[in-house]
Design a protein around this motif. Structure first.
Motif, PDB file in Angstrom:
ATOM      1  N   LEU A  78       0.823  -1.212   0.000  1.00 28.17           N
ATOM      2  CA  LEU A  78       0.000   0.000   0.000  1.00 28.17           C
ATOM      3  C   LEU A  78       0.859   1.265   0.000  1.00 28.17           C
ATOM      4  O   LEU A  78       0.535   2.244  -0.689  1.00 28.17           O
ATOM      5  CB  LEU A  78      -0.961  -0.023   1.188  1.00 28.17           C
ATOM      6  CG  LEU A  78      -2.103  -1.043   1.050  1.00 28.17           C
ATOM      7  CD1 LEU A  78      -2.767  -1.294   2.393  1.00 28.17           C
ATOM      8  CD2 LEU A  78      -3.121  -0.575   0.013  1.00 28.17           C
ATOM      9  N   VAL A 134      -7.485   1.021  -3.463  1.00 27.92           N
ATOM     10  CA  VAL A 134      -7.270   0.463  -2.121  1.00 27.92           C
ATOM     11  C   VAL A 134      -8.340  -0.589  -1.830  1.00 27.92           C
ATOM     12  O   VAL A 134      -8.033  -1.678  -1.334  1.00 27.92           O
ATOM     13  CB  VAL A 134      -7.259   1.570  -1.043  1.00 27.92           C
ATOM     14  CG1 VAL A 134      -7.262   0.980   0.357  1.00 27.92           C
ATOM     15  CG2 VAL A 134      -6.053   2.481  -1.237  1.00 27.92           C
ATOM     16  N   PHE A 191       2.243   1.712  -3.478  1.00 28.33           N
ATOM     17  CA  PHE A 191       1.193   2.274  -4.335  1.00 28.33           C
ATOM     18  C   PHE A 191       1.007   3.770  -4.049  1.00 28.33           C
ATOM     19  O   PHE A 191       0.872   4.571  -4.974  1.00 28.33           O
ATOM     20  CB  PHE A 191      -0.126   1.519  -4.141  1.00 28.33           C
ATOM     21  CG  PHE A 191      -1.291   2.195  -4.804  1.00 28.33           C
ATOM     22  CD1 PHE A 191      -1.384   2.260  -6.181  1.00 28.33           C
ATOM     23  CD2 PHE A 191      -2.285   2.789  -4.043  1.00 28.33           C
ATOM     24  CE1 PHE A 191      -2.447   2.913  -6.799  1.00 28.33           C
ATOM     25  CE2 PHE A 191      -3.352   3.436  -4.643  1.00 28.33           C
ATOM     26  CZ  PHE A 191      -3.434   3.496  -6.023  1.00 28.33           C
ATOM     27  N   ALA A 192       1.013   4.147  -2.784  1.00 30.56           N
ATOM     28  CA  ALA A 192       0.780   5.544  -2.403  1.00 30.56           C
ATOM     29  C   ALA A 192       1.826   6.486  -2.982  1.00 30.56           C
ATOM     30  O   ALA A 192       1.507   7.630  -3.320  1.00 30.56           O
ATOM     31  CB  ALA A 192       0.737   5.676  -0.882  1.00 30.56           C
ATOM     32  N   LYS A 205      -2.736  11.619  -2.653  1.00 27.00           N
ATOM     33  CA  LYS A 205      -2.754  10.168  -2.887  1.00 27.00           C
ATOM     34  C   LYS A 205      -2.306   9.418  -1.639  1.00 27.00           C
ATOM     35  O   LYS A 205      -2.940   8.434  -1.241  1.00 27.00           O
ATOM     36  CB  LYS A 205      -1.866   9.805  -4.081  1.00 27.00           C
ATOM     37  CG  LYS A 205      -1.938   8.336  -4.429  1.00 27.00           C
ATOM     38  CD  LYS A 205      -1.116   8.003  -5.653  1.00 27.00           C
ATOM     39  CE  LYS A 205      -1.214   6.519  -5.968  1.00 27.00           C
ATOM     40  NZ  LYS A 205      -0.307   6.139  -7.057  1.00 27.00           N
ATOM     41  N   THR A 210      -7.921   6.442  -6.210  1.00 25.89           N
ATOM     42  CA  THR A 210      -7.078   5.876  -5.157  1.00 25.89           C
ATOM     43  C   THR A 210      -7.912   5.061  -4.180  1.00 25.89           C
ATOM     44  O   THR A 210      -7.535   3.938  -3.825  1.00 25.89           O
ATOM     45  CB  THR A 210      -6.291   6.981  -4.431  1.00 25.89           C
ATOM     46  OG1 THR A 210      -5.495   7.682  -5.389  1.00 25.89           O
ATOM     47  CG2 THR A 210      -5.395   6.407  -3.347  1.00 25.89           C
ATOM     48  N   THR A 259      -5.033   9.583   0.951  1.00 23.76           N
ATOM     49  CA  THR A 259      -6.199   8.793   0.544  1.00 23.76           C
ATOM     50  C   THR A 259      -5.965   7.305   0.763  1.00 23.76           C
ATOM     51  O   THR A 259      -6.878   6.585   1.181  1.00 23.76           O
ATOM     52  CB  THR A 259      -6.563   9.085  -0.918  1.00 23.76           C
ATOM     53  OG1 THR A 259      -6.774  10.502  -1.070  1.00 23.76           O
ATOM     54  CG2 THR A 259      -7.826   8.356  -1.333  1.00 23.76           C
ATOM     55  N   VAL A 260      -4.757   6.818   0.505  1.00 23.10           N
ATOM     56  CA  VAL A 260      -4.462   5.410   0.783  1.00 23.10           C
ATOM     57  C   VAL A 260      -4.621   5.140   2.272  1.00 23.10           C
ATOM     58  O   VAL A 260      -5.239   4.145   2.674  1.00 23.10           O
ATOM     59  CB  VAL A 260      -3.055   5.009   0.287  1.00 23.10           C
ATOM     60  CG1 VAL A 260      -2.699   3.597   0.750  1.00 23.10           C
ATOM     61  CG2 VAL A 260      -2.977   5.091  -1.239  1.00 23.10           C
ATOM     62  N   TYR A 268      -7.581  -3.717  -3.820  1.00 20.31           N
ATOM     63  CA  TYR A 268      -6.445  -4.436  -3.238  1.00 20.31           C
ATOM     64  C   TYR A 268      -6.871  -5.185  -1.979  1.00 20.31           C
ATOM     65  O   TYR A 268      -6.573  -6.376  -1.818  1.00 20.31           O
ATOM     66  CB  TYR A 268      -5.298  -3.473  -2.920  1.00 20.31           C
ATOM     67  CG  TYR A 268      -4.163  -4.166  -2.224  1.00 20.31           C
ATOM     68  CD1 TYR A 268      -3.303  -5.008  -2.930  1.00 20.31           C
ATOM     69  CD2 TYR A 268      -3.949  -4.017  -0.851  1.00 20.31           C
ATOM     70  CE1 TYR A 268      -2.273  -5.675  -2.291  1.00 20.31           C
ATOM     71  CE2 TYR A 268      -2.922  -4.674  -0.207  1.00 20.31           C
ATOM     72  CZ  TYR A 268      -2.089  -5.508  -0.926  1.00 20.31           C
ATOM     73  OH  TYR A 268      -1.069  -6.181  -0.293  1.00 20.31           O
ATOM     74  N   GLY A 284      -8.189   5.023   3.032  1.00 20.30           N
ATOM     75  CA  GLY A 284      -8.799   3.832   2.448  1.00 20.30           C
ATOM     76  C   GLY A 284      -8.660   2.615   3.342  1.00 20.30           C
ATOM     77  O   GLY A 284      -9.583   1.795   3.441  1.00 20.30           O
TER      78      GLY A 284
END
Length: 180
Positions: free
Chosen positions: A18, A165, A21-22, A54, A161, A57-58, A168, A61
């Protein structure tokens, strides 16, 4: 109806995935490429703020899509933010080394998080879709509060985003006994 979780991974592996990804900039660059080249926008500020949005937001999430009763929710969120703190420290060090300017990138992220939380709290009773709040808040943060492209870019980043999440988290089963 919930999708079957397919891959069993550790909290640590999920947190690293994660966090990776962020900080990945692929979707960020795609969103920015949609902004017309002929504009008076400060694209450096927009790109910088989009990356922060971003990351935040992760983090949201994780808390939003994992049930409160999930014993992995809080530890995963903690591990995610520890990974982000490590990356932020490296960015701070690199910035100081290359420019001579001392910054604390993690504090900047925390400040933005507090800014967005305040905006969400102030409008929580009036809005059912958080993306409709985040886009305008993002545009204000970028100093372009009335620009449709900036507002839409922030809204898209937030929405895409969160969706990523959720996807995922639906594709994995986090097991703290697993060592990856």
């Amino acid at each position: 109806m919930s999708e079957e979780k397919t891959k069993i991974i550790s909290r640590e592996a999920a947190a690293v995935n994660l966090a990776t990804f962020a900080i990945d900039r692929t979707d960020l660059k795609e969103l920015l490429s949609a902004v017309p080249e002929e504009n008076t926008l400060n694209m450096t500020t927009i790109e910088y703020e989009l990356q922060i949005l971003k990351i935040i937001t992760v983090g949201w999430g994780i808390s939003f899509y994992m049930p409160v009763s999930d014993r992995n929710r809080e530890p995963l969120a903690q591990l995610f933010w520890e990974n982000i703190r490590d990356v932020a420290q490296k960015i701070s060090t690199l910035t100081e080394t290359t420019s001579g300017t001392s910054i604390n990138y993690f504090e900047i992220i925390k400040d933005r998080l507090n800014t967005y939380l305040k905006v969400m709290e102030e409008s929580s009773q009036d809005v059912s879709n958080p993306a409709s709040v985040m886009g305008p808040a993002f545009a204000v943060t970028c100093n372009h509060p009335n620009d449709a492209y900036v507002l839409l870019t922030g809204t898209k980043m937030f929405t895409l985003t969160l969706g990523a999440v959720k996807e995922y988290l639906n594709s994995v089963r986090i097991d703290d006994a697993v060592i990856n």
